[in-house]
Enzyme design. Structure first.
Site, PDB file in Angstrom:
ATOM      1  N   GLU A  42       0.285  -1.001  -0.295  1.00 20.39           N
ATOM      2  CA  GLU A  42       0.086  -0.493  -0.121  1.00 20.39           C
ATOM      3  C   GLU A  42       0.696   1.072  -0.376  1.00 20.39           C
ATOM      4  O   GLU A  42       1.832   1.237   0.781  1.00 20.39           O
ATOM      5  CB  GLU A  42      -0.803   0.036   1.676  1.00 20.39           C
ATOM      6  N   LYS A 137     -11.008  -2.562   7.603  1.00 23.75           N
ATOM      7  CA  LYS A 137      -9.636  -2.322   7.914  1.00 23.75           C
ATOM      8  C   LYS A 137     -10.193  -2.048   9.687  1.00 23.75           C
ATOM      9  O   LYS A 137     -10.870  -0.409   9.778  1.00 23.75           O
ATOM     10  CB  LYS A 137      -9.011  -1.439   7.339  1.00 23.75           C
TER      11      LYS A 137
END
Length: 221
Positions: A42, A137
């Site tokens: 990421e 998340k």
């Protein structure tokens, strides 16, 4: 593509969070992570940097060009539709946010990318799921501890969760045992001190350590 990416995330589990690292250092960092078996990276938008809308897509593009399908690149700290579109244009395959924004989720799905917004409370997690998130998340996961996570998993065990903030080799297995689909990891895998000193061998060692936990979990399940 999105279904394949979902499966890839659930298989590989560990997402290395690269924040504030660009250029050759970023290439070397991801190369070291890849050598250690980490296949999900990421690259975050630094919201405090007025040039983030240029710098982050450029960084993502460089990684997509360098690693192709070997490492799957996503964009992190995505707070706007503009950032979703900028990441998509350069080859990002998943969008991760610290919050739940239904417009960001919707645009992510329209562009056939995997959506992973952030949430903490049961209401937030369920709202993110209902808005179309592929994964949620849980952030910051360490803030309220494993006991809190166990309590909320009862009514929301149908939602795919990714643990982020404070995940280490000492507790990754705990989250996987609870049923988490994966974890976003920064410090241990993307230590700025190691990057700045060029100690990429240690980063590879850390990646190997994390992925050995993932492999053992996949075998046992």
């Amino acid at each position: 593509m999105k279904l394949e990416m979902n499966d890839f995330i659930e298989k590989n589990k560990v997402i290395a969070i690269c924040r504030g690292t660009y250029g050759e250092k970023l290439i070397n960092l991801v190369s070291a992570l890849n050598d250690g078996g980490v296949k999900l990276v990421e690259v975050t938008f630094d919201q405090g940097d007025p040039e983030c809308l240029t710098k982050t897509p450029k960084a993502i593009a460089s990684l997509v060009k360098e690693f192709g399908n070997e490492v799957k690149i996503g964009a992190g700290t995505v707070l706007s539709i503009e950032q979703v579109e900028a990441a998509h244009q350069v080859g990002a395959e998943y969008i991760i946010s610290p919050n739940t924004n239904s417009s960001v989720i919707k645009r992510t799905k329209e562009l056939d990318m995997v959506s992973m917004p952030g949430a903490l409370t049961p209401s937030e997690i369920i709202s993110a799921n209902e808005a179309g998130a592929d994964f949620v998340k849980v952030f910051p996961v360490r803030a309220l501890g494993i006991g809190y996570i166990k309590d909320i998993l009862g009514p929301i065990n149908h939602i795919k969760l990714v643990a982020t903030a404070g995940v280490t080799p000492d507790n990754l297995q705990d989250y996987l045992d609870l049923g988490f689909s994966g974890a976003g990891i920064s410090g241990y895998l993307t230590d700025k001190r190691l990057i700045d000193t060029g100690d990429f061998a240690t980063i590879t060692k850390h990646a190997l350590e994390m992925m050995s936990i993932v492999r053992e979990n996949n075998v046992s399940n």
